[in-house]
Design an enzyme around this catalytic site. Structure first.
Site, PDB file in Angstrom:
ATOM      1  N   LYS A   2       3.150 -15.468   3.109  1.00 18.85           N
ATOM      2  CA  LYS A   2       3.359 -16.249   1.879  1.00 18.85           C
ATOM      3  C   LYS A   2       4.859 -16.528   1.800  1.00 18.85           C
ATOM      4  CE  LYS A   2       1.869 -18.081  -2.012  1.00 18.85           C
ATOM      5  NZ  LYS A   2       1.022 -19.283  -2.043  1.00 18.85           N
ATOM      6  N   TYR A  46       0.820  -1.215   0.000  1.00 20.07           N
ATOM      7  CA  TYR A  46       0.000   0.000   0.000  1.00 20.07           C
ATOM      8  C   TYR A  46       0.852   1.262   0.000  1.00 20.07           C
ATOM      9  CZ  TYR A  46      -4.680  -1.928   0.720  1.00 20.07           C
ATOM     10  OH  TYR A  46      -5.882  -2.551   0.557  1.00 20.07           O
ATOM     11  N   ASP A  51      -6.305  -6.857   4.123  1.00 21.26           N
ATOM     12  CA  ASP A  51      -7.421  -6.222   3.419  1.00 21.26           C
ATOM     13  C   ASP A  51      -8.339  -7.303   2.866  1.00 21.26           C
ATOM     14  OD1 ASP A  51      -8.915  -4.151   2.128  1.00 21.26           O
ATOM     15  OD2 ASP A  51      -7.934  -4.712   0.246  1.00 21.26           O
ATOM     16  N   ASP A  55     -12.144  -8.768   4.569  1.00 22.01           N
ATOM     17  CA  ASP A  55     -13.406  -8.762   3.827  1.00 22.01           C
ATOM     18  C   ASP A  55     -13.999 -10.162   3.798  1.00 22.01           C
ATOM     19  OD1 ASP A  55     -13.499  -6.057   3.134  1.00 22.01           O
ATOM     20  OD2 ASP A  55     -14.113  -6.505   1.074  1.00 22.01           O
ATOM     21  N   ASP A 107      -2.974 -18.235   0.984  1.00 21.76           N
ATOM     22  CA  ASP A 107      -3.960 -18.934   0.146  1.00 21.76           C
ATOM     23  C   ASP A 107      -4.709 -19.975   0.976  1.00 21.76           C
ATOM     24  OD1 ASP A 107      -1.540 -20.292   0.357  1.00 21.76           O
ATOM     25  OD2 ASP A 107      -1.539 -21.041  -1.702  1.00 21.76           O
TER      26      ASP A 107
HETATM   27  C1  IPM Z   1     -10.395  -1.078   3.748  1.00 21.32           C
HETATM   28  C2  IPM Z   1     -10.641  -0.527   2.378  1.00 21.32           C
HETATM   29  C3  IPM Z   1      -9.490   0.412   2.039  1.00 21.32           C
HETATM   30  C4  IPM Z   1      -8.231  -0.416   2.025  1.00 21.32           C
HETATM   31  C5  IPM Z   1      -9.646   1.189   0.720  1.00 21.32           C
HETATM   32  C6  IPM Z   1     -10.967   1.896   0.618  1.00 21.32           C
HETATM   33  C7  IPM Z   1      -8.503   2.151   0.541  1.00 21.32           C
HETATM   34  O1  IPM Z   1     -10.788  -1.548   1.450  1.00 21.32           O
HETATM   35  O2  IPM Z   1     -10.317  -0.285   4.702  1.00 21.32           O
HETATM   36  O3  IPM Z   1     -10.282  -2.289   3.868  1.00 21.32           O
HETATM   37  O4  IPM Z   1      -7.916  -1.059   1.014  1.00 21.32           O
HETATM   38  O5  IPM Z   1      -7.543  -0.437   3.042  1.00 21.32           O
HETATM   39 MG    MG Z   2     -10.790  -3.478   2.320  1.00 22.67          MG
END
Ligand code: IPM
Ligand code: MG
Length: 358
Positions: free
Chosen positions: A192, A142, A248, A252, A224
């Protein structure tokens, strides 16, 4: 009377609506514990672009730095999708993380007993799931340099650099081990290391820090495999620690376990200075102003603020219990609604939860 300064950054889309619900619970906490929260609003994301031309104005950074904690709604709207990536609303998030040194991102994914049937996974897989994902938030691909899109020998090349110093790994490792000590003393470090050098260093430092925490049962898992295990057998996990990009993605993925993204809070912490608290979901611009979205993620983020920034563990528990209580009574926003429940809007959900804190 004890007082705290909270920077309130509502942001875009449904941000203002969900933040308003969190403030209701905080106001109930003020009364119960006889303390005072002083709120100051700042601009971030699209609303900041509209007002100032940039997504993270200096005034917002200064406000955040002077505060005891930052309470953030969400950023982003379709209407900015055509902007130069350097000034898109999402940039503000990366910017404020870096400015405040928020290297530790805590993303709990806890399945509420009352909502087991809302999960896309079978009840027996998710019942009792309680995972804390600790994502490194200011390093890796990032922020790594060099990065860019260049032309080399007439061909376009895009690149980023997944880079970590040993110190960066060490400090997130410490947060992870400390967190594990306060929970069930189980930690899974995701990397990884079979392919990436940066992951080999990650693992080396994790193992080094592990020596200070002999009670913690440490496991390493390739990313993975971790992605697969999270849906095949999520109950095996308690605390997970991983680098920025993997975190990230995995956070999710883990967020679907409880059944709705609308339930997941987060905390982003630095070594000193204010923490930042926000729901894991985005700004959902299509839902803006419709009183339809679930405010629980934002309300639980306020609970995390009480716990991590103000040391108010009891008040944090009050909010968590209030959420559980309201779910037990059958109230649901649309995202988690099932036949037999009582459908409520964003604002009513906020009122109900706050009303249980006394
Ligand atoms: C998160 C989001 C952010 C990230 C984006 C919106 C920059 O996906 O907070 O997980 O990738 O960190
Ligand atoms: Mg995210």
């Amino acid at each position: 009377m004890k007082e705290y300064k909270i920077a309130v950054l509502e942001g875009d889309g449904i941000g203002p609506e969900v933040i308003a619900q969190g403030l209701k619970s905080l106001s109930a906490v003020e009364k119960k514990y006889n303390i005072k929260f002083n709120y100051k609003k700042g601009l971030i994301g699209g609303v900041a672009i509209d007002a100032t031309g940039i997504p993270l104005p200096l005034a917002t950074i200064e406000l955040a730095k002077k505060s005891d904690a930052v309470y953030l709604g969400a950023v982003g709207d379709w209407k900015y999708d055509t902007l130069d990536p350097a000034i898109r609303p999402e940039r503000a998030l990366l910017g404020i993380r870096k400015e405040l040194g928020l290297f530790a991102n805590l993303r709990p994914a806890k399945v509420f007993e009352e909502l087991v049937s809302s999960s896309p996974l079978r009840a027996e897989l998710v019942d009792g799931v309680d995972i804390m994902i600790i994502r490194e938030l200011t390093g890796g691909a990032y922020f790594g340099t060099p990065k860019g899109i260049d032309i080399k020998d007439g061909v376009k090349v895009g690149y980023n650099n997944m880079i970590y110093t040993e110190d960066e790994v060490r400090r997130i490792a410490k947060v992870a081990f400390e967190t594990a000590m306060k929970r069930s003393k189980k930690l899974c470090s995701v990397d990884k290391a079979n392919v990436l050098d940066v992951s080999r260093l990650w693992r080396e430092i994790i193992l080094e820090v592990a020596k200070d925490y002999p009670e913690v049962e440490l496991k390493h898992m390739y990313v993975d495999n971790a992605a697969m295990q999270l849906v095949v057998n999520p109950k095996q996990f308690d605390v997970i620690v991983t680098e920025n990009l993997f975190g990230d993605i995995l956070s999710d993925e883990a967020s679907v376990l409880p059944g709705s993204l609308g339930l997941l809070p987060s905390a982003s912490l630095s070594s000193e200075g204010p923490g930042m608290y926000e729901p894991c979901h985005g700004s959902a611009p299509d839902f803006k102003g419709q009183d339809r979205l679930n405010p629980i993620a934002t309300i639980l983020s306020a609970a995390m603020m009480l716990k991590y920034s103000f040391g108010m563990e009891d008040a944090a528990k009050d909010i968590e219990n209030a959420v559980t209580q309201v779910l037990k009574e059958g109230y649901r926003t649309e995202d988690i609604h099932k036949e037999g429940n009582t459908l409520v809007g964003t604002s009513q959900m906020g009122d109900l939860i706050a009303s249980k804190i006394k």
